[in-house]
Design a protein around this motif. Structure first.
Motif, PDB file in Angstrom:
ATOM      1  N   GLY A 310       0.822  -1.192   0.000  1.00  0.00           N
ATOM      2  CA  GLY A 310       0.000   0.000   0.000  1.00  0.00           C
ATOM      3  C   GLY A 310       0.860   1.247   0.000  1.00  0.00           C
ATOM      4  N   LEU A 311       0.251   2.375   0.297  1.00  0.00           N
ATOM      5  CA  LEU A 311       0.993   3.637   0.331  1.00  0.00           C
ATOM      6  C   LEU A 311       1.852   3.746   1.576  1.00  0.00           C
ATOM      7  N   ASP A 312       1.465   3.066   2.663  1.00  0.00           N
ATOM      8  CA  ASP A 312       2.217   3.102   3.913  1.00  0.00           C
ATOM      9  C   ASP A 312       2.541   1.685   4.348  1.00  0.00           C
ATOM     10  N   PRO A 313       3.675   1.487   5.032  1.00  0.00           N
ATOM     11  CA  PRO A 313       3.973   0.158   5.571  1.00  0.00           C
ATOM     12  C   PRO A 313       3.002  -0.212   6.683  1.00  0.00           C
ATOM     13  N   LEU A 314       2.981  -1.486   7.031  1.00  0.00           N
ATOM     14  CA  LEU A 314       2.102  -1.971   8.083  1.00  0.00           C
ATOM     15  C   LEU A 314       2.557  -1.452   9.446  1.00  0.00           C
ATOM     16  N   VAL A 315       1.618  -1.393  10.382  1.00  0.00           N
ATOM     17  CA  VAL A 315       1.950  -1.047  11.762  1.00  0.00           C
ATOM     18  C   VAL A 315       2.621  -2.257  12.413  1.00  0.00           C
ATOM     19  N   LEU A 316       3.759  -2.041  13.061  1.00  0.00           N
ATOM     20  CA  LEU A 316       4.528  -3.128  13.665  1.00  0.00           C
ATOM     21  C   LEU A 316       3.996  -3.440  15.057  1.00  0.00           C
ATOM     22  N   ASN A 317       4.072  -4.726  15.436  1.00  0.00           N
ATOM     23  CA  ASN A 317       3.642  -5.152  16.762  1.00  0.00           C
ATOM     24  C   ASN A 317       4.584  -6.236  17.275  1.00  0.00           C
ATOM     25  N   GLU A 318       4.213  -6.873  18.384  1.00  0.00           N
ATOM     26  CA  GLU A 318       5.113  -7.844  19.017  1.00  0.00           C
ATOM     27  C   GLU A 318       5.393  -9.056  18.136  1.00  0.00           C
ATOM     28  N   SER A 319       4.490  -9.366  17.215  1.00  0.00           N
ATOM     29  CA  SER A 319       4.747 -10.493  16.320  1.00  0.00           C
ATOM     30  C   SER A 319       5.921 -10.226  15.377  1.00  0.00           C
ATOM     31  N   HIS A 320       6.285  -8.957  15.208  1.00  0.00           N
ATOM     32  CA  HIS A 320       7.402  -8.592  14.328  1.00  0.00           C
ATOM     33  C   HIS A 320       8.720  -8.454  15.091  1.00  0.00           C
ATOM     34  N   PHE A 321       8.682  -8.593  16.420  1.00  0.00           N
ATOM     35  CA  PHE A 321       9.837  -8.200  17.230  1.00  0.00           C
ATOM     36  C   PHE A 321      11.106  -8.943  16.823  1.00  0.00           C
ATOM     37  N   PHE A 331      16.681   1.870  12.256  1.00  0.00           N
ATOM     38  CA  PHE A 331      15.396   2.389  12.722  1.00  0.00           C
ATOM     39  C   PHE A 331      14.286   1.558  12.095  1.00  0.00           C
ATOM     40  N   ALA A 332      13.113   1.607  12.729  1.00  0.00           N
ATOM     41  CA  ALA A 332      11.950   0.893  12.197  1.00  0.00           C
ATOM     42  C   ALA A 332      10.729   1.786  12.293  1.00  0.00           C
ATOM     43  N   ARG A 333       9.746   1.514  11.456  1.00  0.00           N
ATOM     44  CA  ARG A 333       8.456   2.190  11.487  1.00  0.00           C
ATOM     45  C   ARG A 333       7.424   1.312  10.789  1.00  0.00           C
ATOM     46  N   ARG A 334       6.101   1.354  11.073  1.00  0.00           N
ATOM     47  CA  ARG A 334       5.440   2.354  11.883  1.00  0.00           C
ATOM     48  C   ARG A 334       5.018   1.701  13.194  1.00  0.00           C
ATOM     49  N   PHE A 335       5.008   2.490  14.264  1.00  0.00           N
ATOM     50  CA  PHE A 335       4.564   2.021  15.565  1.00  0.00           C
ATOM     51  C   PHE A 335       3.405   2.881  16.066  1.00  0.00           C
ATOM     52  N   GLU A 336       2.459   2.236  16.725  1.00  0.00           N
ATOM     53  CA  GLU A 336       1.389   2.973  17.387  1.00  0.00           C
ATOM     54  C   GLU A 336       1.902   3.539  18.699  1.00  0.00           C
ATOM     55  N   ASP A 337       1.246   4.565  19.187  1.00  0.00           N
ATOM     56  CA  ASP A 337       1.619   5.190  20.453  1.00  0.00           C
ATOM     57  C   ASP A 337       1.482   4.180  21.593  1.00  0.00           C
ATOM     58  N   ASP A 338       2.560   4.064  22.404  1.00  0.00           N
ATOM     59  CA  ASP A 338       2.573   3.181  23.576  1.00  0.00           C
ATOM     60  C   ASP A 338       2.318   1.722  23.222  1.00  0.00           C
ATOM     61  N   ALA A 339       2.677   1.307  22.027  1.00  0.00           N
ATOM     62  CA  ALA A 339       2.507  -0.094  21.652  1.00  0.00           C
ATOM     63  C   ALA A 339       3.379  -0.982  22.541  1.00  0.00           C
ATOM     64  N   PRO A 340       2.891  -2.154  22.958  1.00  0.00           N
ATOM     65  CA  PRO A 340       3.696  -3.046  23.804  1.00  0.00           C
ATOM     66  C   PRO A 340       5.056  -3.392  23.208  1.00  0.00           C
ATOM     67  N   VAL A 341       5.144  -3.437  21.884  1.00  0.00           N
ATOM     68  CA  VAL A 341       6.424  -3.770  21.264  1.00  0.00           C
ATOM     69  C   VAL A 341       7.479  -2.705  21.557  1.00  0.00           C
ATOM     70  N   LEU A 342       7.065  -1.457  21.767  1.00  0.00           N
ATOM     71  CA  LEU A 342       8.031  -0.412  22.104  1.00  0.00           C
ATOM     72  C   LEU A 342       8.640  -0.643  23.484  1.00  0.00           C
ATOM     73  N   LYS A 343       7.820  -1.057  24.447  1.00  0.00           N
ATOM     74  CA  LYS A 343       8.356  -1.380  25.777  1.00  0.00           C
ATOM     75  C   LYS A 343       9.323  -2.555  25.685  1.00  0.00           C
ATOM     76  N   LYS A 344       8.994  -3.522  24.851  1.00  0.00           N
ATOM     77  CA  LYS A 344       9.882  -4.677  24.670  1.00  0.00           C
ATOM     78  C   LYS A 344      11.217  -4.230  24.067  1.00  0.00           C
ATOM     79  N   MET A 345      11.184  -3.300  23.142  1.00  0.00           N
ATOM     80  CA  MET A 345      12.417  -2.779  22.560  1.00  0.00           C
ATOM     81  C   MET A 345      13.210  -1.971  23.577  1.00  0.00           C
ATOM     82  N   ASP A 346      12.506  -1.165  24.396  1.00  0.00           N
ATOM     83  CA  ASP A 346      13.194  -0.438  25.459  1.00  0.00           C
ATOM     84  C   ASP A 346      13.900  -1.399  26.408  1.00  0.00           C
ATOM     85  N   ASP A 347      13.204  -2.462  26.813  1.00  0.00           N
ATOM     86  CA  ASP A 347      13.751  -3.404  27.794  1.00  0.00           C
ATOM     87  C   ASP A 347      14.909  -4.211  27.226  1.00  0.00           C
ATOM     88  N   GLU A 348      14.740  -4.746  26.017  1.00  0.00           N
ATOM     89  CA  GLU A 348      15.677  -5.749  25.507  1.00  0.00           C
ATOM     90  C   GLU A 348      16.716  -5.204  24.530  1.00  0.00           C
TER      91      GLU A 348
END
Length: 410
Positions: A310-321, A331-348
């Protein structure tokens, strides 16, 4: 002989092109200082230089200038991204477009002034205070990036690469990793995803003419299509690719201040082109004899596309981690605000909490107890001229070194 009048639709395209060129000239003029977070940055004089312990030059570590953009409601996301990519050696310019209100913009500037001692100490983070509209599908997005480039050239005399991010992006490596990886390549290289195979874009993007009202309206407004079409150019060859860029300082200066006419001529052409951020820089660099051989065909971003895309890439989630961390992207995109995958990236990946900077050589006391309280801010500065990369930094360095062997626009 009476002068020939342009049809209304073509007159509108000429107006939008002239407005885009005027905006660029205003951005580069010393009489149009940006409204920035630090009082010392908003006057005619340059901001105070970094502390003397910062060392610059070809034999020292590189530095990045970050243009981080968002819209209404993105201030908190922009701050989280800023913390994830912060390093005292870099420059940062934050921008919220006309979708954000003045109060949100002021709150962002206040946070930059007050939330992190490091931001106050090094004064390398600024916020664009001037309100203007941006639509990502039109040329107003290109005008915004050129504005950011002009401001960063003015306020930051030492950075080596301009790097564009949005509030939907997130880093996959620490800044220690990134600085280490880029210290292995010449600083005149430009990392731009590009192709001259236009495919369906030839008719849908380049033969069609659009007008972007965000160039002259005070609110974000979608472009509209002209009834007229135009021939493909023969004075230059069009290239297209990803809108996310890592540009050398020398090429950025060429885009903003270049002595030949090509940057201006292409700016006028792409003023009426849909998604001009996907073609302007690619076309400029690949038609320039001075810069085409400094081009590396990669943007160092991780995307996941639908099939067909499509015109934009898919929204990333924990299944893509796992695929994200196994990639060779920075860098990666796109992420939703406060998505759980972002916390996982912060932690790991980044080893930080969402409200912390990233613990690195320049700041080692993050998260450690001081007077019985765990520190959430960096309170003591280490050596900002050295870095300690991890395995991700080694992998990224090897990848960048490999892809940098092939340059040009062939």
């Amino acid at each position: 002989m009476r002068p020939r009048r342009l049809p209304p639709c073509l007159a509108g395209t000429a107006l939008s092109a002239a407005l885009l060129l005027l905006l660029l000239l205003l951005c580069t003029s010393s009489s149009y200082p940006p409204l920035l977070a630090w009082p010392s940055s908003s006057g005619a004089s340059l901001p105070a230089p970094p502390p003397p312990r910062a060392e610059w030059g070809p034999a020292r570590p590189p530095s990045f200038a970050y243009w981080i953009s968002g819209t209404g409601g993105d201030a908190r996301r922009v701050l989280r991204l800023l913390r994830a990519v912060y390093h005292p050696r870099n420059r940062y310019l934050l921008h919220l477009d006309a979708g954000a209100g003045d109060e949100e913009r002021k709150a962002l500037a206040a946070a930059v002034r007050g939330e992190e001692p490091a931001w106050r100490e090094f004064r390398n983070v600024d916020v664009v205070g001037h309100r203007y509209a941006v639509d990502p599908t039109g040329s107003s997005a290109l005008a915004a990036v050129l504005h950011g480039a002009a401001v960063l050239l003015k306020v930051g005399p030492h950075w080596d690469w301009l790097l564009t991010l949005s509030a939907e992006d997130y880093p996959l490596v620490t800044q220690d990793d990134l600085l280490y990886a880029f210290s292995s390549v010449p600083r005149d290289l430009n990392f731009i995803d590009h192709t001259r195979d236009l495919g369906w874009k030839e008719h849908e993007r380049f033969e069609k003419i659009i007008v972007d009202p965000s160039l002259y309206m005070d609110r974000n407004t979608e472009p509209f299509l002209s009834k007229e079409t135009r021939q493909m150019p023969d004075a230059f060859q069009i290239f297209t690719g990803s809108p996310w860029l890592i540009l050398s300082r020398s090429f950025t200066e060429h885009c903003v201040h270049g002595g030949d006419n090509l940057p201006r001529k292409l700016l006028m052409y792409f003023a009426n082109t849909a998604y001009s951020m996907e073609s302007y820089f690619q076309t400029l660099i690949c038609n320039s004899s001075d810069f085409r051989n400094t081009t590396v065909n990669a943007d160092l971003r991780y995307f996941v596309w639908d099939d067909p895309p499509g015109l934009d890439p898919l929204v990333l989630n924990e299944s893509h981690f796992q695929n994200i961390v196994n990639s060779t992207a920075a860098f990666a995109r796109r992420f939703e605000d406060d998505a759980p995958v972002l916390k996982k990236m912060d932690d790991e990946v980044l080893n930080r909490s969402p409200v912390q900077l990233v613990p690195e050589v320049w700041c080692r006391n993050l998260g450690k107890e001081q007077r019985g309280v765990a520190s959430e801010s960096c309170l003591k500065w280490g050596d900002i001229n050295t870095f300690r990369p991890g395995r991700a930094g080694e992998k990224l360095r090897q990848f960048i070194s490999e892809i940098s062997q092939t340059r040009g626009c062939g």
